[in-house]
Write a protein that holds these residues in place. Structure first.
Motif, PDB file in Angstrom:
ATOM      1  N   ARG A  61       3.396   3.298 -11.850  1.00 40.77           N
ATOM      2  CA  ARG A  61       2.445   3.089 -10.768  1.00 40.77           C
ATOM      3  C   ARG A  61       2.663   1.715 -10.194  1.00 40.77           C
ATOM      4  O   ARG A  61       2.885   0.764 -10.912  1.00 40.77           O
ATOM      5  CB  ARG A  61       1.012   3.163 -11.287  1.00 40.77           C
ATOM      6  N   PRO A  62       2.548   1.620  -8.893  1.00 46.78           N
ATOM      7  CA  PRO A  62       2.614   0.287  -8.305  1.00 46.78           C
ATOM      8  C   PRO A  62       1.476  -0.565  -8.839  1.00 46.78           C
ATOM      9  O   PRO A  62       0.364  -0.071  -9.040  1.00 46.78           O
ATOM     10  CB  PRO A  62       2.429   0.546  -6.807  1.00 46.78           C
ATOM     11  N   ALA A  63       1.739  -1.826  -9.080  1.00 46.77           N
ATOM     12  CA  ALA A  63       0.736  -2.697  -9.678  1.00 46.77           C
ATOM     13  C   ALA A  63      -0.484  -2.835  -8.783  1.00 46.77           C
ATOM     14  O   ALA A  63      -1.570  -3.176  -9.231  1.00 46.77           O
ATOM     15  CB  ALA A  63       1.339  -4.069  -9.951  1.00 46.77           C
ATOM     16  N   SER A  64      -0.310  -2.564  -7.508  1.00 52.67           N
ATOM     17  CA  SER A  64      -1.414  -2.729  -6.571  1.00 52.67           C
ATOM     18  C   SER A  64      -2.435  -1.606  -6.673  1.00 52.67           C
ATOM     19  O   SER A  64      -3.549  -1.719  -6.184  1.00 52.67           O
ATOM     20  CB  SER A  64      -0.870  -2.803  -5.145  1.00 52.67           C
ATOM     21  N   ARG A  65      -2.046  -0.526  -7.323  1.00 50.46           N
ATOM     22  CA  ARG A  65      -2.975   0.609  -7.401  1.00 50.46           C
ATOM     23  C   ARG A  65      -3.940   0.438  -8.551  1.00 50.46           C
ATOM     24  O   ARG A  65      -3.644  -0.195  -9.546  1.00 50.46           O
ATOM     25  CB  ARG A  65      -2.193   1.913  -7.558  1.00 50.46           C
ATOM     26  N   GLU A  66      -5.093   1.045  -8.382  1.00 53.15           N
ATOM     27  CA  GLU A  66      -6.111   1.021  -9.426  1.00 53.15           C
ATOM     28  C   GLU A  66      -5.585   1.700 -10.679  1.00 53.15           C
ATOM     29  O   GLU A  66      -4.863   2.687 -10.592  1.00 53.15           O
ATOM     30  CB  GLU A  66      -7.336   1.801  -8.957  1.00 53.15           C
TER      31      GLU A  66
END
Ligand SMILES: [Zn+2]
Length: 79
Positions: free
Chosen positions: A24-29
């Motif tokens: 998961r992209p780190a920006s996602r919850e």
């Protein structure tokens, strides 16, 4: 991209095997529930992105570990 590891809060998931990894992209919850079985999950601290290595005694001490050294007869002594 970091790899996150999740584990169910309550029991084992029969679908995901109780634990799963996800890119998961780190920006996602962070995920709140397993996408497969919908059970609540928690994120585990994953070392997947850091090379696994053997820690030295010095590093362990610096990290706050108490290093015990094995003595004879199963006696452990603080170093
Ligand atoms: Zn699951």
């Amino acid at each position: 991209m970091p790899i996150y590891e999740y584990e169910p809060l309550d029991g084992d998931c029969r679908i995901c095997g109780g634990r799963f990894e996800l890119n998961r992209p780190a920006s996602r919850e962070p995920l709140k529930a397993c996408p497969l079985c919908r059970k609540p999950v928690r994120k585990l601290v994953s070392l997947a992105n850091t090379p696994r290595k053997q820690f030295s005694v010095t590093e362990a001490k610096e990290a706050g570990f108490q290093v015990l050294e094995r003595r004879d007869h199963g006696v452990y002594e603080k170093k």
